[in-house]
Design a protein around this motif. Structure first.
Motif, PDB file in Angstrom:
ATOM      1  N   SER A 124      28.472  10.948  -7.610  1.00  0.00           N
ATOM      2  CA  SER A 124      27.309  10.373  -6.922  1.00  0.00           C
ATOM      3  C   SER A 124      26.005  11.049  -7.332  1.00  0.00           C
ATOM      4  CB  SER A 124      27.482  10.463  -5.401  1.00  0.00           C
ATOM      5  OG  SER A 124      27.625  11.818  -5.006  1.00  0.00           O
ATOM      6  N   GLY A 125      26.085  12.042  -8.180  1.00  0.00           N
ATOM      7  CA  GLY A 125      24.881  12.711  -8.645  1.00  0.00           C
ATOM      8  C   GLY A 125      24.275  12.022  -9.855  1.00  0.00           C
ATOM      9  N   ASP A 126      22.999  12.336 -10.141  1.00  0.00           N
ATOM     10  CA  ASP A 126      22.300  11.789 -11.301  1.00  0.00           C
ATOM     11  C   ASP A 126      22.437  12.723 -12.497  1.00  0.00           C
ATOM     12  OD1 ASP A 126      21.402   9.678  -9.717  1.00  0.00           O
ATOM     13  OD2 ASP A 126      19.556  10.747  -9.155  1.00  0.00           O
ATOM     14  N   ILE A 127      22.340  12.136 -13.693  1.00  0.00           N
ATOM     15  CA  ILE A 127      22.378  12.902 -14.933  1.00  0.00           C
ATOM     16  C   ILE A 127      21.083  12.655 -15.686  1.00  0.00           C
ATOM     17  CG2 ILE A 127      23.527  13.236 -17.156  1.00  0.00           C
ATOM     18  CD1 ILE A 127      26.120  12.294 -15.847  1.00  0.00           C
ATOM     19  N   LYS A 128      20.385  13.732 -16.047  1.00  0.00           N
ATOM     20  CA  LYS A 128      19.179  13.627 -16.864  1.00  0.00           C
ATOM     21  C   LYS A 128      19.332  14.563 -18.051  1.00  0.00           C
ATOM     22  CE  LYS A 128      14.139  13.826 -16.782  1.00  0.00           C
ATOM     23  NZ  LYS A 128      12.928  14.095 -15.966  1.00  0.00           N
ATOM     24  N   ASP A 129      19.261  13.987 -19.256  1.00  0.00           N
ATOM     25  CA  ASP A 129      19.461  14.756 -20.481  1.00  0.00           C
ATOM     26  C   ASP A 129      18.269  14.538 -21.395  1.00  0.00           C
ATOM     27  OD1 ASP A 129      20.526  16.153 -22.641  1.00  0.00           O
ATOM     28  OD2 ASP A 129      21.616  14.396 -23.372  1.00  0.00           O
ATOM     29  N   ASP A 130      17.596  15.628 -21.778  1.00  0.00           N
ATOM     30  CA  ASP A 130      16.397  15.531 -22.602  1.00  0.00           C
ATOM     31  C   ASP A 130      16.526  16.442 -23.820  1.00  0.00           C
ATOM     32  OD1 ASP A 130      13.862  14.988 -23.543  1.00  0.00           O
ATOM     33  OD2 ASP A 130      12.876  16.409 -22.207  1.00  0.00           O
ATOM     34  N   GLY A 131      16.423  15.848 -25.008  1.00  0.00           N
ATOM     35  CA  GLY A 131      16.394  16.645 -26.232  1.00  0.00           C
ATOM     36  C   GLY A 131      17.736  17.119 -26.723  1.00  0.00           C
ATOM     37  N   SER A 132      18.811  16.457 -26.343  1.00  0.00           N
ATOM     38  CA  SER A 132      20.143  16.878 -26.790  1.00  0.00           C
ATOM     39  C   SER A 132      20.426  16.351 -28.195  1.00  0.00           C
ATOM     40  CB  SER A 132      21.215  16.376 -25.823  1.00  0.00           C
ATOM     41  OG  SER A 132      21.207  14.958 -25.789  1.00  0.00           O
ATOM     42  N   ALA A 133      21.458  16.940 -28.829  1.00  0.00           N
ATOM     43  CA  ALA A 133      21.885  16.516 -30.153  1.00  0.00           C
ATOM     44  C   ALA A 133      23.379  16.775 -30.278  1.00  0.00           C
ATOM     45  CB  ALA A 133      21.115  17.279 -31.234  1.00  0.00           C
ATOM     46  N   GLY A 134      24.025  16.061 -31.218  1.00  0.00           N
ATOM     47  CA  GLY A 134      25.456  16.240 -31.434  1.00  0.00           C
ATOM     48  C   GLY A 134      26.225  14.983 -31.086  1.00  0.00           C
ATOM     49  N   ARG A 135      27.377  15.143 -30.450  1.00  0.00           N
ATOM     50  CA  ARG A 135      28.195  14.026 -29.963  1.00  0.00           C
ATOM     51  C   ARG A 135      28.196  14.083 -28.445  1.00  0.00           C
ATOM     52  NH1 ARG A 135      33.943  14.270 -32.767  1.00  0.00           N
ATOM     53  NH2 ARG A 135      34.101  12.297 -31.605  1.00  0.00           N
ATOM     54  N   LEU A 136      27.812  12.976 -27.800  1.00  0.00           N
ATOM     55  CA  LEU A 136      27.608  13.004 -26.358  1.00  0.00           C
ATOM     56  C   LEU A 136      28.464  11.992 -25.623  1.00  0.00           C
ATOM     57  CD1 LEU A 136      24.529  13.479 -27.786  1.00  0.00           C
ATOM     58  CD2 LEU A 136      24.041  13.944 -25.420  1.00  0.00           C
ATOM     59  N   GLU A 137      28.947  12.416 -24.434  1.00  0.00           N
ATOM     60  CA  GLU A 137      29.645  11.529 -23.506  1.00  0.00           C
ATOM     61  C   GLU A 137      29.033  11.708 -22.122  1.00  0.00           C
ATOM     62  OE1 GLU A 137      33.828  12.100 -23.485  1.00  0.00           O
ATOM     63  OE2 GLU A 137      34.069  11.824 -25.650  1.00  0.00           O
ATOM     64  N   SER A 196      17.665  11.451 -26.494  1.00  0.00           N
ATOM     65  CA  SER A 196      18.491  12.283 -27.356  1.00  0.00           C
ATOM     66  C   SER A 196      18.363  11.883 -28.818  1.00  0.00           C
ATOM     67  CB  SER A 196      19.965  12.155 -26.922  1.00  0.00           C
ATOM     68  OG  SER A 196      20.808  12.848 -27.817  1.00  0.00           O
ATOM     69  N   THR A 197      18.665  12.832 -29.692  1.00  0.00           N
ATOM     70  CA  THR A 197      18.740  12.558 -31.128  1.00  0.00           C
ATOM     71  C   THR A 197      20.195  12.471 -31.590  1.00  0.00           C
ATOM     72  OG1 THR A 197      18.624  14.922 -31.677  1.00  0.00           O
ATOM     73  CG2 THR A 197      16.538  13.715 -31.569  1.00  0.00           C
ATOM     74  N   ALA A 198      21.123  12.399 -30.654  1.00  0.00           N
ATOM     75  CA  ALA A 198      22.545  12.324 -31.007  1.00  0.00           C
ATOM     76  C   ALA A 198      22.837  11.052 -31.790  1.00  0.00           C
ATOM     77  CB  ALA A 198      23.403  12.371 -29.751  1.00  0.00           C
ATOM     78  N   GLU A 199      23.756  11.150 -32.755  1.00  0.00           N
ATOM     79  CA  GLU A 199      24.134  10.001 -33.575  1.00  0.00           C
ATOM     80  C   GLU A 199      25.339   9.274 -33.004  1.00  0.00           C
ATOM     81  OE1 GLU A 199      24.744  11.698 -37.416  1.00  0.00           O
ATOM     82  OE2 GLU A 199      22.594  11.737 -37.909  1.00  0.00           O
ATOM     83  N   GLU A 200      26.146   9.970 -32.206  1.00  0.00           N
ATOM     84  CA  GLU A 200      27.340   9.369 -31.611  1.00  0.00           C
ATOM     85  C   GLU A 200      27.281   9.553 -30.098  1.00  0.00           C
ATOM     86  OE1 GLU A 200      31.090  10.343 -33.574  1.00  0.00           O
ATOM     87  OE2 GLU A 200      29.944  11.226 -35.210  1.00  0.00           O
ATOM     88  N   VAL A 201      27.337   8.436 -29.361  1.00  0.00           N
ATOM     89  CA  VAL A 201      27.150   8.485 -27.907  1.00  0.00           C
ATOM     90  C   VAL A 201      28.092   7.515 -27.219  1.00  0.00           C
ATOM     91  CG1 VAL A 201      25.530   8.105 -26.010  1.00  0.00           C
ATOM     92  CG2 VAL A 201      24.711   9.109 -28.154  1.00  0.00           C
ATOM     93  N   VAL A 202      28.699   7.978 -26.120  1.00  0.00           N
ATOM     94  CA  VAL A 202      29.441   7.118 -25.211  1.00  0.00           C
ATOM     95  C   VAL A 202      28.862   7.338 -23.815  1.00  0.00           C
ATOM     96  CG1 VAL A 202      31.666   6.589 -24.143  1.00  0.00           C
ATOM     97  CG2 VAL A 202      31.561   7.189 -26.572  1.00  0.00           C
ATOM     98  N   ALA A 203      28.447   6.250 -23.151  1.00  0.00           N
ATOM     99  CA  ALA A 203      27.873   6.370 -21.806  1.00  0.00           C
ATOM    100  C   ALA A 203      28.448   5.276 -20.915  1.00  0.00           C
ATOM    101  CB  ALA A 203      26.355   6.266 -21.861  1.00  0.00           C
ATOM    102  N   ASN A 204      28.985   5.671 -19.761  1.00  0.00           N
ATOM    103  CA  ASN A 204      29.591   4.726 -18.817  1.00  0.00           C
ATOM    104  C   ASN A 204      29.023   4.943 -17.417  1.00  0.00           C
ATOM    105  OD1 ASN A 204      31.702   3.573 -20.632  1.00  0.00           O
ATOM    106  ND2 ASN A 204      32.403   5.685 -20.651  1.00  0.00           N
ATOM    107  N   VAL A 205      28.582   3.869 -16.775  1.00  0.00           N
ATOM    108  CA  VAL A 205      28.167   3.922 -15.370  1.00  0.00           C
ATOM    109  C   VAL A 205      28.909   2.834 -14.608  1.00  0.00           C
ATOM    110  CG1 VAL A 205      25.886   4.902 -15.793  1.00  0.00           C
ATOM    111  CG2 VAL A 205      26.180   2.425 -15.827  1.00  0.00           C
ATOM    112  N   ILE A 209      20.124  20.863 -25.519  1.00  0.00           N
ATOM    113  CA  ILE A 209      21.486  21.338 -25.701  1.00  0.00           C
ATOM    114  C   ILE A 209      22.095  20.615 -26.893  1.00  0.00           C
ATOM    115  CG2 ILE A 209      21.717  21.894 -23.257  1.00  0.00           C
ATOM    116  CD1 ILE A 209      23.437  19.425 -22.899  1.00  0.00           C
ATOM    117  N   ASN A 210      23.018  21.304 -27.572  1.00  0.00           N
ATOM    118  CA  ASN A 210      23.568  20.781 -28.811  1.00  0.00           C
ATOM    119  C   ASN A 210      25.065  21.052 -28.866  1.00  0.00           C
ATOM    120  OD1 ASN A 210      23.749  19.741 -31.417  1.00  0.00           O
ATOM    121  ND2 ASN A 210      23.340  21.732 -32.352  1.00  0.00           N
TER     122      ASN A 210
END
Length: 328
Positions: free
Chosen positions: A183-196, A208-217, A173-174
């Motif tokens: 409470s669910g899991d997130i699995k992301d494979d092969g994404s691109a763009g800006r991700l949160e 991912s090949t994304a250049e800008e990423v924000v990830a919080n757990v 996804i792009n």
């Protein structure tokens, strides 16, 4: 008098038969309601889909139509497929008032496939509804409570997904992407763009090949693999974070945790200045350079300041009590 007695007997017999038929009808589950409807729409239509429970598959196609096939929920009171200009509504209508027993019945739930134009904007809303969306080249927004979400081959401006106890699984996804689960899991494979990414007790797994990423757990674990990072912010409260990154020469990486461990793997030719702070006794392990960790004369605080290569990129890491490890 005999005539009236016979009439009364016949009437009572009819009532008994009618009552028996009525009770039998209540005892037999309602038959599944099939749906097969088409509607011509514009190639970039705004399609709003509402389904309470069951499964919904949305597929982008080369045709300018919405085509809905499958079975509706046994409890459905109506099915709506209509357009007002570029705005299209697809709705499985359910009873306005439902008690708790509604969710316990082993009945036919909605199970439909919706074909849409590739260029359409998709908005989905459900409760106990699984959703699968593929081959759409425009904005996609989906909210569900306990349902799972599967996304494949999306290439739009925005992808916004929210679920509470369901899982999110994406592939290729792009765009500007936001994936959120409680409470669910997130699995992301092969994404691109800006991700949160955001998860409370669920885990996040990203490639991912994304250049800008924000990830919080919060209490879940985060494992993330990124190429050519320009700007990344990774944080955790009590969960662990494992990040394997190729950091751009002018990139910025920030990682933080409260009690969770931070494990950072960088490419061998990385050019970065690195600063690490541990405030309450967490151990810092540096395998990037020969520089030693500095420990405070008083108190549990420790820190590391080092440079790999030219030091053009910036890495900032902090933890309260978690361990920090840096290596190639």
């Amino acid at each position: 008098m005999k005539f009236y007695r016979n009439t009364l007997k016949n009437t009572l017999a009819t009532l008994k038969i009618s009552g028996a038929i009525f009770l039998l009808a209540l005892a037999i589950p309602a038959l599944a309601k099939d749906v097969d409807q088409k509607l011509a729409v514009s190639e970039n239509a705004n399609i709003s889909i509402d389904n309470l429970r069951g499964k919904v598959v949305i597929k982008g196609t080369a045709t300018n139509q919405v085509w809905v096939t499958g079975k509706l929920d046994d409890k459905a009171t109506d099915f709506i497929l209509k357009a007002d200009g570029d705005n299209v509504i697809v709705q499985v209508k359910m009873p306005a008032h439902m008690n708790n027993s509604f969710w316990d019945h082993d009945e036919q739930e909605t199970d439909i496939v919706i074909e849409v134009p590739k260029g359409a904007k998709i908005s989905f809303q459900g409760v106990s509804s699984d959703i699968k969306i593929s081959n759409v080249n425009n904005d996609v927004r989906a909210k569900t409570v306990s349902g799972d979400v599967i996304l494949k081959q999306l290439n739009g401006n925005r992808v916004d997904i929210e679920t509470v106890s369901g899982d999110i699984d994406t592939k290729s996804i792009n765009g500007r992407i936001s994936l959120s689960a409680v409470s669910g899991d997130i699995k992301d494979d092969g994404s691109a763009g800006r991700l949160e990414y955001y998860a409370v007790s669920g885990d996040i797994d990203v490639n991912s090949t994304a250049e800008e990423v924000v990830a919080n757990v919060i209490s879940g674990d985060l494992e993330i693999r990124l190429n050519n990072v320009i700007d990344a912010e990774l944080s955790s409260v009590s969960g662990n974070v494992v990040a394997k990154l190729e950091l751009n020469d002018d990139g910025l990486l920030e990682m933080s945790s409260v009690s969770g461990n931070l494990d950072l793997v960088l490419q061998e030719n990385v050019n970065a200045s690195v600063k690490v702070d541990s405030h309450a006794g967490g151990r810092i392990t540096n395998k990037l350079t020969d520089d030693k960790v500095e420990k405070a004369k008083y108190g549990p605080h420790s820190k590391l300041s080092t440079q790999a290569g030219s030091g053009s990129a910036s890495v900032k890491m902090s933890t309260v009590s978690g361990n920090v490890k840096l290596h190639y």
